[in-house]
Design a protein around this motif. Structure first.
Motif, mmCIF file in Angstrom:
data_model
loop_
_atom_site.group_PDB
_atom_site.id
_atom_site.type_symbol
_atom_site.label_atom_id
_atom_site.label_comp_id
_atom_site.label_asym_id
_atom_site.label_seq_id
_atom_site.Cartn_x
_atom_site.Cartn_y
_atom_site.Cartn_z
ATOM 1 N N SER A 25 -8.103 1.884 4.313
ATOM 2 C CA SER A 25 -7.290 1.935 3.094
ATOM 3 C C SER A 25 -6.044 1.058 3.211
ATOM 4 O O SER A 25 -5.462 0.661 2.202
ATOM 5 C CB SER A 25 -6.889 3.382 2.773
ATOM 6 N N ARG A 51 -5.561 -1.264 -6.578
ATOM 7 C CA ARG A 51 -6.664 -0.992 -5.646
ATOM 8 C C ARG A 51 -6.562 0.445 -5.144
ATOM 9 O O ARG A 51 -5.532 0.847 -4.605
ATOM 10 C CB ARG A 51 -6.605 -1.961 -4.462
ATOM 11 N N GLY A 94 -1.821 -1.418 -3.773
ATOM 12 C CA GLY A 94 -2.946 -0.570 -3.417
ATOM 13 C C GLY A 94 -2.448 0.826 -3.124
ATOM 14 O O GLY A 94 -1.278 1.022 -2.783
ATOM 15 N N ILE A 137 0.850 -1.188 0.000
ATOM 16 C CA ILE A 137 0.000 0.000 0.000
ATOM 17 C C ILE A 137 0.886 1.238 0.000
ATOM 18 O O ILE A 137 1.815 1.348 0.811
ATOM 19 C CB ILE A 137 -0.931 0.041 1.222
#
Length: 284
Positions: free
Chosen positions: A62, A47, A29, A3
Protein backbone atom coordinates in the motif's frame (compact mmCIF):
# COMPACT_ATOMS: atom_id res chain seq x y z
CA UNK A 1 2.98 10.32 -4.20
CA UNK A 2 1.61 11.14 -0.74
CA UNK A 3 0.24 8.08 1.07
CA UNK A 4 -2.10 8.59 4.02
CA UNK A 5 -3.10 5.85 6.47
CA UNK A 6 -6.35 5.86 8.40
CA UNK A 7 -8.03 7.90 5.68
CA UNK A 8 -11.50 6.61 6.56
CA UNK A 9 -11.17 8.10 10.04
CA UNK A 10 -12.04 11.64 11.09
CA UNK A 11 -8.55 13.16 11.34
CA UNK A 12 -6.76 11.72 8.32
CA UNK A 13 -9.96 11.64 6.30
CA UNK A 14 -10.09 15.42 6.70
CA UNK A 15 -6.38 15.58 5.84
CA UNK A 16 -7.05 13.86 2.52
CA UNK A 17 -9.91 16.26 1.82
CA UNK A 18 -7.54 19.19 2.32
CA UNK A 19 -4.85 17.54 0.21
CA UNK A 20 -7.31 17.19 -2.65
CA UNK A 21 -7.66 20.98 -2.62
CA UNK A 22 -3.88 21.37 -2.88
CA UNK A 23 -2.49 18.62 -5.14
CA UNK A 24 -3.85 16.50 -8.01
CA UNK A 25 -5.75 13.40 -6.90
CA UNK A 26 -3.37 11.10 -8.78
CA UNK A 27 -0.61 12.22 -6.43
CA UNK A 28 -2.50 10.95 -3.38
CA UNK A 29 -2.90 7.38 -2.15
CA UNK A 30 -4.54 5.94 0.94
CA UNK A 31 -3.77 2.82 2.93
CA UNK A 32 -6.92 1.61 4.68
CA UNK A 33 -8.03 -1.56 6.43
CA UNK A 34 -11.32 -1.66 4.53
CA UNK A 35 -11.07 -0.29 0.97
CA UNK A 36 -14.86 -0.42 0.55
CA UNK A 37 -15.08 2.46 3.03
CA UNK A 38 -12.80 4.56 0.79
CA UNK A 39 -14.78 4.22 -2.42
CA UNK A 40 -15.65 7.93 -2.23
CA UNK A 41 -11.94 8.69 -2.48
CA UNK A 42 -11.39 6.25 -5.35
CA UNK A 43 -14.17 8.00 -7.27
CA UNK A 44 -12.23 11.25 -6.88
CA UNK A 45 -9.11 9.68 -8.38
CA UNK A 46 -7.24 8.77 -5.17
CA UNK A 47 -5.33 5.46 -5.20
CA UNK A 48 -6.90 3.15 -2.63
CA UNK A 49 -5.07 0.09 -1.34
CA UNK A 50 -5.64 -2.21 1.60
CA UNK A 51 -3.17 -1.88 4.44
CA UNK A 52 -2.96 -2.93 8.07
CA UNK A 53 -0.40 -2.19 10.77
CA UNK A 54 -0.63 -5.90 11.60
CA UNK A 55 0.36 -7.05 8.08
CA UNK A 56 3.76 -5.66 7.02
CA UNK A 57 3.67 -7.19 3.53
CA UNK A 58 0.25 -5.71 2.78
CA UNK A 59 1.40 -2.41 4.23
CA UNK A 60 4.50 -2.27 2.02
CA UNK A 61 2.30 -2.84 -1.03
CA UNK A 62 0.00 0.00 0.00
CA UNK A 63 3.04 2.28 0.46
CA UNK A 64 4.57 1.56 -2.95
CA UNK A 65 5.70 4.65 -4.90
CA UNK A 66 5.40 6.85 -1.81
CA UNK A 67 7.47 9.99 -1.52
CA UNK A 68 5.78 10.79 1.80
CA UNK A 69 3.80 8.56 4.13
CA UNK A 70 1.53 9.96 6.84
CA UNK A 71 0.99 7.42 9.62
CA UNK A 72 -1.97 7.80 11.94
CA UNK A 73 -1.37 6.68 15.52
CA UNK A 74 -3.10 3.38 16.26
CA UNK A 75 -6.38 3.41 18.15
CA UNK A 76 -6.43 -0.35 18.77
CA UNK A 77 -6.70 -0.50 22.57
CA UNK A 78 -6.18 -4.28 22.57
CA UNK A 79 -2.91 -4.16 20.60
CA UNK A 80 0.72 -3.36 21.30
CA UNK A 81 0.44 -0.02 19.56
CA UNK A 82 4.15 0.79 19.76
CA UNK A 83 4.89 -2.48 17.93
CA UNK A 84 2.24 -1.56 15.36
CA UNK A 85 3.83 1.85 14.86
CA UNK A 86 7.28 0.30 14.48
CA UNK A 87 5.97 -2.12 11.86
CA UNK A 88 4.38 0.76 9.93
CA UNK A 89 7.57 2.80 10.05
CA UNK A 90 9.64 -0.17 8.91
CA UNK A 91 7.22 -0.80 6.04
CA UNK A 92 7.47 2.82 4.92
CA UNK A 93 11.27 2.61 4.98
CA UNK A 94 11.19 -0.67 3.03
CA UNK A 95 8.87 0.91 0.46
CA UNK A 96 11.41 3.69 -0.10
CA UNK A 97 9.46 6.60 1.39
CA UNK A 98 11.51 9.78 1.31
CA UNK A 99 9.80 11.16 4.43
CA UNK A 100 7.65 9.58 7.14
CA UNK A 101 5.17 11.69 9.07
CA UNK A 102 3.34 10.55 12.20
CA UNK A 103 0.41 11.99 14.16
CA UNK A 104 1.99 12.33 17.58
CA UNK A 105 0.83 14.48 20.49
CA UNK A 106 2.03 17.62 22.18
CA UNK A 107 4.15 16.86 25.24
CA UNK A 108 5.35 13.45 24.05
CA UNK A 109 7.97 12.13 26.47
CA UNK A 110 8.89 9.23 28.71
CA UNK A 111 8.84 11.04 32.07
CA UNK A 112 5.11 11.71 32.35
CA UNK A 113 2.09 10.51 34.35
CA UNK A 114 -0.02 10.27 31.16
CA UNK A 115 0.71 6.94 29.36
CA UNK A 116 -0.02 8.02 25.75
CA UNK A 117 2.85 10.49 25.90
CA UNK A 118 5.33 7.66 26.41
CA UNK A 119 3.78 5.68 23.53
CA UNK A 120 4.27 8.62 21.20
CA UNK A 121 7.79 9.20 22.50
CA UNK A 122 8.70 5.57 21.79
CA UNK A 123 7.31 5.89 18.27
CA UNK A 124 9.25 9.10 17.68
CA UNK A 125 12.42 7.35 18.85
CA UNK A 126 11.88 4.59 16.29
CA UNK A 127 11.35 7.22 13.62
CA UNK A 128 14.61 8.89 14.61
CA UNK A 129 16.41 5.52 14.50
CA UNK A 130 14.87 4.50 11.15
CA UNK A 131 17.35 6.44 9.03
CA UNK A 132 14.56 8.11 7.05
CA UNK A 133 13.70 11.82 7.24
CA UNK A 134 10.75 12.17 9.58
CA UNK A 135 8.25 14.60 11.03
CA UNK A 136 6.16 14.13 14.16
CA UNK A 137 2.96 16.17 14.07
CA UNK A 138 2.53 16.85 17.77
CA UNK A 139 -1.14 17.75 17.83
CA UNK A 140 -2.92 19.23 20.78
CA UNK A 141 -5.83 17.47 22.49
CA UNK A 142 -8.83 16.73 20.28
CA UNK A 143 -10.79 14.12 22.19
CA UNK A 144 -14.54 14.00 22.71
CA UNK A 145 -15.69 17.33 24.13
CA UNK A 146 -18.69 15.75 25.83
CA UNK A 147 -16.46 13.31 27.71
CA UNK A 148 -14.09 16.10 28.70
CA UNK A 149 -16.74 18.44 30.10
CA UNK A 150 -19.43 16.05 31.26
CA UNK A 151 -23.20 16.83 31.22
CA UNK A 152 -22.72 20.54 31.95
CA UNK A 153 -25.79 21.61 29.97
CA UNK A 154 -28.01 19.67 32.40
CA UNK A 155 -26.09 20.20 35.64
CA UNK A 156 -24.69 23.70 35.00
CA UNK A 157 -21.43 22.35 36.41
CA UNK A 158 -18.15 21.12 34.94
CA UNK A 159 -17.20 18.77 37.76
CA UNK A 160 -13.78 17.25 37.14
CA UNK A 161 -10.46 16.79 38.95
CA UNK A 162 -8.11 19.73 39.25
CA UNK A 163 -6.54 20.60 35.92
CA UNK A 164 -3.98 22.94 34.42
CA UNK A 165 -3.47 24.57 31.02
CA UNK A 166 -3.66 22.28 28.01
CA UNK A 167 -3.82 22.84 24.22
CA UNK A 168 -7.24 21.93 22.86
CA UNK A 169 -7.44 21.84 19.05
CA UNK A 170 -10.13 21.02 16.54
CA UNK A 171 -9.41 17.94 14.40
CA UNK A 172 -10.26 19.99 11.32
CA UNK A 173 -7.48 22.45 12.12
CA UNK A 174 -5.00 19.63 12.80
CA UNK A 175 -5.94 18.01 9.48
CA UNK A 176 -5.56 21.27 7.56
CA UNK A 177 -2.13 21.84 9.09
CA UNK A 178 -1.03 18.30 8.18
CA UNK A 179 -2.11 18.85 4.58
CA UNK A 180 -0.21 22.14 4.49
CA UNK A 181 2.98 20.42 5.67
CA UNK A 182 2.57 17.50 3.26
CA UNK A 183 1.95 19.72 0.25
CA UNK A 184 4.14 22.71 1.11
CA UNK A 185 7.68 23.61 0.19
CA UNK A 186 8.93 24.10 3.76
CA UNK A 187 10.67 21.13 5.37
CA UNK A 188 9.71 20.23 8.93
CA UNK A 189 12.25 17.88 10.51
CA UNK A 190 11.55 16.08 13.76
CA UNK A 191 8.78 17.14 16.17
CA UNK A 192 6.44 19.98 15.20
CA UNK A 193 4.06 21.35 17.84
CA UNK A 194 0.59 22.00 16.37
CA UNK A 195 -1.25 23.77 19.17
CA UNK A 196 -3.08 27.05 19.76
CA UNK A 197 -1.26 30.23 20.69
CA UNK A 198 -2.77 30.04 24.17
CA UNK A 199 -3.55 26.90 26.20
CA UNK A 200 -6.85 26.66 28.05
CA UNK A 201 -8.22 25.14 31.24
CA UNK A 202 -11.64 23.84 32.16
CA UNK A 203 -12.38 27.18 33.81
CA UNK A 204 -12.12 28.73 30.33
CA UNK A 205 -14.71 26.29 29.00
CA UNK A 206 -17.00 27.15 31.93
CA UNK A 207 -16.62 30.89 31.29
CA UNK A 208 -17.31 30.49 27.55
CA UNK A 209 -20.30 28.23 28.22
CA UNK A 210 -21.70 30.76 30.69
CA UNK A 211 -21.45 33.55 28.14
CA UNK A 212 -22.96 31.50 25.31
CA UNK A 213 -25.93 30.20 27.32
CA UNK A 214 -26.49 33.24 29.54
CA UNK A 215 -26.40 30.84 32.49
CA UNK A 216 -23.82 30.46 35.24
CA UNK A 217 -21.83 27.33 34.42
CA UNK A 218 -19.67 26.53 37.43
CA UNK A 219 -16.25 24.88 37.33
CA UNK A 220 -16.22 22.48 40.29
CA UNK A 221 -12.97 20.79 41.32
CA UNK A 222 -13.52 17.22 42.49
CA UNK A 223 -11.01 15.34 44.64
CA UNK A 224 -9.10 12.77 42.55
CA UNK A 225 -10.23 9.66 44.42
CA UNK A 226 -13.79 10.96 44.76
CA UNK A 227 -13.93 11.52 41.02
CA UNK A 228 -12.59 8.02 40.30
CA UNK A 229 -15.14 6.47 42.66
CA UNK A 230 -17.99 8.46 41.10
CA UNK A 231 -16.86 7.49 37.59
CA UNK A 232 -16.72 3.80 38.54
CA UNK A 233 -20.18 4.04 40.14
CA UNK A 234 -21.44 5.53 36.87
CA UNK A 235 -20.17 2.50 34.94
CA UNK A 236 -16.64 3.42 33.88
CA UNK A 237 -14.08 0.64 34.45
CA UNK A 238 -11.61 1.70 37.13
CA UNK A 239 -8.53 1.36 34.82
CA UNK A 240 -10.22 3.71 32.35
CA UNK A 241 -11.06 6.16 35.12
CA UNK A 242 -7.48 6.20 36.38
CA UNK A 243 -6.21 6.58 32.83
CA UNK A 244 -8.42 9.66 32.43
CA UNK A 245 -7.29 10.97 35.80
CA UNK A 246 -3.67 10.77 34.66
CA UNK A 247 -4.49 13.29 31.92
CA UNK A 248 -5.72 15.82 34.48
CA UNK A 249 -2.66 15.17 36.62
CA UNK A 250 -0.37 15.82 33.66
CA UNK A 251 -2.10 19.11 32.83
CA UNK A 252 -1.84 20.46 36.35
CA UNK A 253 1.82 19.49 36.52
CA UNK A 254 2.51 21.77 33.58
CA UNK A 255 3.22 19.20 30.86
CA UNK A 256 1.13 21.10 28.31
CA UNK A 257 1.49 24.73 29.34
CA UNK A 258 3.78 26.06 26.60
CA UNK A 259 2.26 27.86 23.57
CA UNK A 260 3.45 27.68 19.95
CA UNK A 261 2.65 29.68 16.81
CA UNK A 262 3.30 27.03 14.12
CA UNK A 263 -0.34 25.93 13.80
CA UNK A 264 -1.52 29.52 13.38
CA UNK A 265 1.11 30.18 10.72
CA UNK A 266 0.23 27.04 8.77
CA UNK A 267 -3.48 27.82 8.83
CA UNK A 268 -2.98 31.49 8.02
CA UNK A 269 -5.61 32.28 10.64
CA UNK A 270 -6.42 31.79 14.29
CA UNK A 271 -7.36 28.18 15.09
CA UNK A 272 -10.88 27.44 16.29
CA UNK A 273 -11.17 28.34 19.98
CA UNK A 274 -13.16 27.22 23.01
CA UNK A 275 -16.14 29.36 22.10
CA UNK A 276 -16.22 28.00 18.54
CA UNK A 277 -16.19 24.41 19.80
CA UNK A 278 -18.93 25.00 22.38
CA UNK A 279 -21.14 26.73 19.83
CA UNK A 280 -21.08 23.59 17.74
CA UNK A 281 -21.72 21.39 20.75
CA UNK A 282 -24.85 23.30 21.73
CA UNK A 283 -25.97 23.84 18.16
CA UNK A 284 -25.57 27.59 17.85
Amino acid sequence: MIIVTGATGVLNGATVDHLLQRVPAEQIGVSVRDPSRAEHLARRGVRVREGSYDDPELLRHSFADAEQVLLISSSDVAADVVAQHRAAIDAAVAAGAERILYTSTFGAGFDTPYPPLAIHAATEKHLADSGAPWTALRNGFYGDLGALLGPWQDTERIAKPADGPFPWVDRRDAAEAAAAILSGDAVFDGPVDLIPLKPVALADFAAAASELTDRRIERVVVDDETWVADAVDAGMPEPAARFTLSMFQATRNGYFADPDSTLTRLLGRTPRNVTDLLKEQIGQ
